[in-house]
Enzyme design. Structure first.
Site, PDB file in Angstrom:
ATOM      1  N   ASP A  89      59.283  30.813  15.630  1.00  0.00           N
ATOM      2  CA  ASP A  89      58.925  31.662  14.492  1.00  0.00           C
ATOM      3  C   ASP A  89      59.309  31.044  13.155  1.00  0.00           C
ATOM      4  OD1 ASP A  89      58.146  33.494  16.392  1.00  0.00           O
ATOM      5  OD2 ASP A  89      59.330  35.157  15.562  1.00  0.00           O
ATOM      6  N   HIS A 140      52.176  35.316  12.094  1.00  0.00           N
ATOM      7  CA  HIS A 140      53.485  35.936  11.848  1.00  0.00           C
ATOM      8  C   HIS A 140      53.523  36.546  10.451  1.00  0.00           C
ATOM      9  CE1 HIS A 140      57.531  36.883  12.844  1.00  0.00           C
ATOM     10  NE2 HIS A 140      58.134  35.938  12.159  1.00  0.00           N
ATOM     11  N   HIS A 235      63.424  29.668  16.619  1.00  0.00           N
ATOM     12  CA  HIS A 235      62.983  29.590  15.226  1.00  0.00           C
ATOM     13  C   HIS A 235      63.006  28.143  14.732  1.00  0.00           C
ATOM     14  CE1 HIS A 235      64.115  33.832  15.567  1.00  0.00           C
ATOM     15  NE2 HIS A 235      63.325  34.058  14.531  1.00  0.00           N
TER      16      HIS A 235
END
Length: 281
Positions: A89, A140, A235
């Site tokens: 992410d 996202h 991430h």
């Protein structure tokens, strides 16, 4: 080679399938209004019931893996076989993402990158590298707003649709999955995703690699009971850095890939594993 685009989406069914909790909430609001009109002395009871209902809806929105506000993919479908999904992410990040791509390329595996669209625009060349390496790019949000879960339906649709358009333009592949910023959402999100043909995807487990600087603890959270169908959250953007300034993710990823190999699990992208949302509608 670039990631293959999902098949063209069938039109969304005209009627959004109300989740039972939201259908019940609508009936509760109607009943509370009717009760107060016909028997004003019940107003306090009606108000208490509505307050409890809103507290329940808020709690559901704060629980990223909940499905009571609408469909929420927390595991790969059984048809994916002995696969897991590595998802990253908040990128692309010009410092961390290239190192992640090198590790993935050395291991010969493909992953899914949930990209912030405006960040992707500033790192367009890097985004194209992600796609050229065979990875999947998914939505996202446009800006990863901290108040995303508080937006109204029109603002939600503007944000998500703009991210769809931008990521599609930059990569040539329109996303078919969405992950909410921080995993937080409101009851207004799923109708928007339904219209746009997007799966809401959360995760099976997360490592908290944006908070914890200890690679061993991050790895333990991700690898605990690791099994087929798991969706793992990491991430490449906003990655926590250790004392030496190195993102903790880069110390976790090679060990995690080895754990997958040891368990006989094949990392797969969400493009490979998930059909379009309305494919069976």
């Amino acid at each position: 080679m670039p990631t293959t685009a999902p098949a063209a989406l069938p039109p969304a069914p005209h009627t959004w399938p109300w989740p039972p909790l939201l259908r019940g909430s609508a009936w509760l609001h109607a009943a509370a209004a009717g009760s107060t009109l016909w028997a004003p002395e019940t107003g306090l009871w009606a108000l208490g019931g509505l307050a409890a209902n809103h507290a329940l809806l808020t709690a559901a929105g704060l629980w990223p893996r909940s499905s009571v506000l609408g469909p929420n993919v927390t595991r790969l479908p059984a048809a994916a076989g002995p696969s897991v999904a590595l998802t990253f992410d908040d990128g692309p990040d010009p410092h961390t993402t290239p190192a992640v791509l090198r590790w993935l390329d050395d291991a010969g595996v493909r992953a899914t990158f949930f990209c912030i669209a405006e960040r992707a625009r500033t790192q367009a060349a890097l985004l194209r590298e992600i796609v050229a390496a065979g990875h999947s790019v998914q939505n996202h949000s446009l800006r990863h707003r901290h108040d995303f879960s508080l937006l109204g339906p029109k603002a939600l649709e503007r944000d998500i649709a703009a991210a769809q358009d931008l990521l599609g333009e930059l990569t040539g592949v329109r996303p078919h999955c969405f992950r909410a910023p921080a995993g937080l959402r409101s009851p207004l999100l799923d109708p928007v995703l339904h219209r746009l043909g997007l799966h809401l995807v959360s995760w099976t487990r997360r490592g908290f690699d944006t908070r914890d600087h200890d690679p061993a603890r991050v790895l333990a959270r991700l690898a605990r009971r690791l099994g087929a169908g798991d969706i793992l959250l990491l991430h490449d953007g906003h990655a926590r850095r250790g004392a030496a300034g190195r993102p903790v993710l880069l110390d976790v990823l090679p060990a995690l890939l080895q754990r997958c190999r040891d368990a006989g699990l094949r990392p797969a992208t969400l493009t490979e594993a998930l059909p379009p949302r309305h494919a069976a509608a």
